[in-house]
Design an enzyme around this catalytic site. Sequence first.
Site, PDB file in Angstrom:
ATOM      1  CG  HIS A 118      -2.043  -0.598   1.480  1.00 54.64           C
ATOM      2  ND1 HIS A 118      -2.065  -1.765   1.264  1.00 54.64           N
ATOM      3  CD2 HIS A 118      -3.119  -0.515   1.613  1.00 54.64           C
ATOM      4  CE1 HIS A 118      -3.120  -2.816   0.828  1.00 54.64           C
ATOM      5  NE2 HIS A 118      -4.410  -1.818   1.475  1.00 54.64           N
ATOM      6  CG  HIS A 169       2.469  -3.468   6.570  1.00 49.04           C
ATOM      7  ND1 HIS A 169       3.462  -4.295   6.031  1.00 49.04           N
ATOM      8  CD2 HIS A 169       1.234  -2.669   5.617  1.00 49.04           C
ATOM      9  CE1 HIS A 169       2.778  -4.848   5.096  1.00 49.04           C
ATOM     10  NE2 HIS A 169       2.047  -4.179   4.059  1.00 49.04           N
TER      11      HIS A 169
END
Length: 181
Positions: A109, A148
């Site tokens: 992303h 993440h």
Amino acid sequence: MFSLIQNIDLYILSFIQNHFHNTILNKVMILFTKVGNLGIVWILLSIILFINKKYRNVGLLMISALLLGGILGEVFLKNIVKRARPFTYLKMANLLISKPLSYSFPSGHTTASFAAVGISMSKLKKYRFYILTVAILIAFSRLYLMVHYPTDVLFGIILGLLSSKIVLESKLEKKFKKSSL
């Protein structure tokens, strides 16, 4: 060295969990992660730019940077590093989104977002603040949602900016102009 980085990553994630989480931000961060899924927002922006004759080359540069970042990050780095996601390490029972199935490093992303930022900083100066803001929110959402580590996001930023720099310096724009699409 790796354990020190891992400890710093976990400390930052714990700080975010303990100091930022609330029902409003939960919804906002889920929204920004969805906006960043598969780089769709950046692919759509590239298509919109491509459709507009004035910005056609910028759209082609952006999609090129997105492709380069995706190949380097998703195809190569994730499968070389094979870093498990934070929720597996911390045994998070209730994630706010579906568990991603791929590896954690680097953040795809974030890579896509900052590939778009790199192109926009050079070619879309009028809109760069808005694009940068969306990119930062997408990147932060990945930490907020515990999918993440901070270093995944940091390297996603670096990889995205590096991909855009490679594309900008590759003279692709001149080739695109010569082919007069």
